[in-house]
Design a protein around this motif. Structure first.
Motif, mmCIF file in Angstrom:
data_model
loop_
_atom_site.group_PDB
_atom_site.id
_atom_site.type_symbol
_atom_site.label_atom_id
_atom_site.label_comp_id
_atom_site.label_asym_id
_atom_site.label_seq_id
_atom_site.Cartn_x
_atom_site.Cartn_y
_atom_site.Cartn_z
ATOM 1 N N VAL A 1 53.170 45.650 21.108
ATOM 2 C CA VAL A 1 52.336 44.672 22.137
ATOM 3 C C VAL A 1 52.393 43.282 21.360
ATOM 4 O O VAL A 1 52.323 42.332 21.953
ATOM 5 C CB VAL A 1 51.137 45.510 22.475
ATOM 6 N N MET B 1 55.749 41.198 21.360
ATOM 7 C CA MET B 1 56.121 41.008 22.556
ATOM 8 C C MET B 1 55.357 39.512 23.059
ATOM 9 O O MET B 1 55.992 38.787 23.787
ATOM 10 C CB MET B 1 55.668 41.925 24.007
ATOM 11 N N THR C 1 51.203 44.337 28.501
ATOM 12 C CA THR C 1 52.339 45.348 27.923
ATOM 13 C C THR C 1 51.576 46.620 27.290
ATOM 14 O O THR C 1 50.838 46.617 26.295
ATOM 15 C CB THR C 1 52.927 44.562 26.849
ATOM 16 N N LEU D 1 54.198 45.465 31.576
ATOM 17 C CA LEU D 1 55.354 45.850 31.354
ATOM 18 C C LEU D 1 55.045 47.320 30.517
ATOM 19 O O LEU D 1 53.903 47.458 29.980
ATOM 20 C CB LEU D 1 55.786 45.082 30.007
#
Length: 373
Positions: A84, A87, A132, A156
């Motif tokens: 996470v 990202m 995410t 995501l």
């Protein structure tokens, strides 16, 4: 462990760092292995061929119709998980290129920490939110508040119902495909049925979709194959997971292949396997981190189903931009299929593993062309 007939034995792959705890085994107990049909092997080879030696198609092709308004702010919730947090870092250059401010809201791993973070986001009223892999069930009330306020949410690695209001570029379809491709790899590269173990994190929202894809494809293409599913608590990633894996494999010596939902869990595994004399086990990983890619380059793992996280990060920012200006995202984004995959073998790691896998190193230039219309 049975001798495999097609794949070379590679050193224990610590690099499939994702989910590995091993539980019940389906060993052959000394019985002759069931041959895989040539027809099934050909079909599975055809399934994986598009992902060998090159990435799948670039996901976004339609131009952005207009720039985002000046002062656009996009909130990103970070629960501290390594993926996470990564990202977020990958999205920063995309947001800068877009002309938007991407800022982070910190959340812990607990349900209360996640809820508190999303409550903060609701109060801030950003132009869009990107999440995410944090299960929407943990922040359902805040999701409803954001949707009611007309604030777009790009999520995501989640598998929420389309009615949730979340736009999920890599949703159920992408993760079910991951599982199917991992199963197809095993069948295509083995002349005999395989006894596999599948390691999953139930805390990760997409885990069930990967497992469903893997189990269903294996059952369809290899009736003689077996798979046992073992859960590894996400809290053990980076610490206790390797010991769990080794212990499980020792308890199930007929296991032919280890399959990871996510390879992050394999950090530190190769050395543990080597000490245990188990460095001949085949490992089929996915979503490798740089550490996993180094393991693969060093011949300590068999194969990784690479996910182009950099392209996914840019896709997420692009999707947020389209939602902000009122442009419909592409169909593959709406369907949860906008994810770039590629099978990575040791010989494919000709790049610097510390930089991670990127199927499209020119991703920034590609999106710049789409945004400069």
């Amino acid at each position: 462990m049975r001798t495999r007939t097609s794949l070379p034995v590679l050193g224990l792959t610590a690099g499939l760092a994702s989910l590995v705890l091993l539980s019940g085994c389906g060993g052959g107990g000394g019985q002759a292995a069931t041959p895989n049909s040539e027809e099934a092997q050909r079909a599975m080879q055809e399934l994986i061929d598009p992902y060998l030696g090159q990435p799948s198609d670039f996901p976004i092709t339609e131009p952005l119709e207009s720039p985002v308004p000046e002062g656009t702010q996009i909130a990103y919730v970070d629960n501290g998980n390594a993926l996470v947090s990564l990202m977020y870092q990958l999205m920063l250059p995309a947001a800068e290129e877009l002309g938007a401010e991407l800022y982070v809201v910190r959340a812990g791993t607990s349900a209360s920490g996640v809820q508190s973070a999303f409550s903060t986001v609701v109060q801030q009223e950003p132009d869009a939110v990107i999440n995410t892999a944090i299960d929407p069930a943990l922040w359902d009330n805040q999701r409803e508040q954001l949707v009611d306020a007309g604030i777009p949410i790009v999520s995501l690695g989640t598998v929420a119902d389309p009615a949730s209001g979340l736009v999920q570029p890599n949703g159920s379809a992408a993760f079910e495909l991951q599982g199917r491709l991992q199963a197809a790899w095993l069948v295509a590269n083995h002349d005999e049925a395989v006894d596999a173990v599948f390691y999953e994190h139930t805390e990760i929202a997409y885990g069930a979709a990967v497992k469903e894809g893997f189990e269903s494809q294996l059952e369809e293409s290899c009736p003689g194959c077996t798979v046992r599913v073992v859960q590894i608590p996400i809290a053990e990633v980076g610490n206790q997971a390797p010991e769990r894996i080794v212990s499980d494999l020792q308890s199930h010596p007929d296991t032919d292949a280890v399959v990871f939902q996510s390879s992050a869990v394999a950090t530190g595994l190769p050395s543990k396997l080597a000490v245990a004399g188990m460095d001949d086990i085949e490992i089929v990983g996915a979503n490798p981190l740089p550490t996993n890619l180094q393991y693969l380059k060093d011949g300590q793992s068999t194969v990784e189903l690479g996910t182009d996280l950099n392209t996914l990060a840019w896709t997420a920012v692009d999707t947020a931009a389209r939602l902000i200006i009122g442009q419909e995202p592409q169909e593959n984004v709406i369907d949860g299929e906008a994810l770039v995959h590629q099978f990575l073998r040791p010989e494919d790691i000709a790049f610097d593993p510390t930089q991670g896998f990127s199927g499209y190193p020119d991703v920034g230039d590609r999106f710049q062309e789409l945004w400069d219309q």
